[in-house]
Design a protein around this motif. Sequence first.
Motif, PDB file in Angstrom:
ATOM      1  N   TYR A  83       0.978  -1.231  -0.159  1.00  0.00           N
ATOM      2  CA  TYR A  83      -0.115   0.015   0.150  1.00  0.00           C
ATOM      3  C   TYR A  83       0.834   1.297   0.051  1.00  0.00           C
ATOM      4  O   TYR A  83       1.486   1.481   0.834  1.00  0.00           O
ATOM      5  N   GLY A  86      -2.393   6.491   1.621  1.00  0.00           N
ATOM      6  CA  GLY A  86      -3.734   6.288   1.853  1.00  0.00           C
ATOM      7  C   GLY A  86      -4.789   5.972   0.750  1.00  0.00           C
ATOM      8  O   GLY A  86      -5.897   5.500   1.201  1.00  0.00           O
ATOM      9  N   SER A  89      -5.771   0.378  -1.345  1.00  0.00           N
ATOM     10  CA  SER A  89      -6.748   0.103  -0.273  1.00  0.00           C
ATOM     11  C   SER A  89      -7.132  -1.386  -0.788  1.00  0.00           C
ATOM     12  O   SER A  89      -6.474  -1.900  -1.794  1.00  0.00           O
ATOM     13  N   ARG A 115      -2.469   0.906   9.543  1.00  0.00           N
ATOM     14  CA  ARG A 115      -3.762   0.884   8.650  1.00  0.00           C
ATOM     15  C   ARG A 115      -4.869   0.348   9.368  1.00  0.00           C
ATOM     16  O   ARG A 115      -4.790  -0.605  10.054  1.00  0.00           O
ATOM     17  N   ILE A 152      -9.316  -3.045   3.882  1.00  0.00           N
ATOM     18  CA  ILE A 152      -8.254  -2.028   4.224  1.00  0.00           C
ATOM     19  C   ILE A 152      -9.024  -0.673   3.483  1.00  0.00           C
ATOM     20  O   ILE A 152      -8.660  -0.629   2.243  1.00  0.00           O
ATOM     21  N   THR A 155      -7.890   6.331   2.829  1.00  0.00           N
ATOM     22  CA  THR A 155      -8.096   7.126   3.746  1.00  0.00           C
ATOM     23  C   THR A 155      -7.458   8.462   3.332  1.00  0.00           C
ATOM     24  O   THR A 155      -6.607   8.404   2.418  1.00  0.00           O
ATOM     25  N   LYS A 159      -0.559   8.859   4.592  1.00  0.00           N
ATOM     26  CA  LYS A 159       0.082   7.734   5.065  1.00  0.00           C
ATOM     27  C   LYS A 159       1.625   7.243   4.200  1.00  0.00           C
ATOM     28  O   LYS A 159       1.487   7.429   2.986  1.00  0.00           O
ATOM     29  N   ARG A 162       3.062   0.825   3.606  1.00  0.00           N
ATOM     30  CA  ARG A 162       2.828  -0.326   4.357  1.00  0.00           C
ATOM     31  C   ARG A 162       2.850  -1.550   3.477  1.00  0.00           C
ATOM     32  O   ARG A 162       2.378  -1.861   2.371  1.00  0.00           O
TER      33      ARG A 162
END
Length: 173
Positions: A83, A86, A89, A115, A152, A155, A159, A162
């Motif tokens: 990821y 943000g 997903s 996350r 997930i 957002t 971020k 990840r």
Amino acid sequence: MAADQLFSVLASSLAWQEERLFIYGKWHKVPRLMCWYGDKAAYYRYSGVNHQPLPWTDELQAIREKLEQHCQHNFNSVLANLYRDGRDSMGCHADDEKELGPNPVIASLSLGDERLFKLHHKTSKQTVNINLAHGDLLLMGGSLQHHWLHSIPKTKKPKSPRINLTFRKILPG
């Protein structure tokens, strides 16, 4: 290997690729980077895409061995998701493909930025929110995939990258 070092090694060494999946009759660009590793026979098909496993890397094999000991379960494959921010997903779904068997055990290791992991009950519509942080291990098993969906979500919060590793056992077809 420490989580920070492991994140760095995996981010730079795994064969990340952008995929397209067939969902609800249409092809969609996957909003994250992915790669599939495992034993030679751990062939996996989902959302219209065939996944032939790449050979285990030393790092993934070492994680696999530790998880098998910790979880008391054997795994023959791992789906790696990167990821990037943000906006990347994972849509709401259950890991209920026939190759996983009736009650799959899936070990999900998170590395990098925290996350939100959302569980959605299929009938009651209850939700459970879990913030998965750097180094967290989530074990899904039993009848969870029969009754719950997970995601997930995107957002708008800033971020950083990840990596999520989901170890599973693909049954012979």
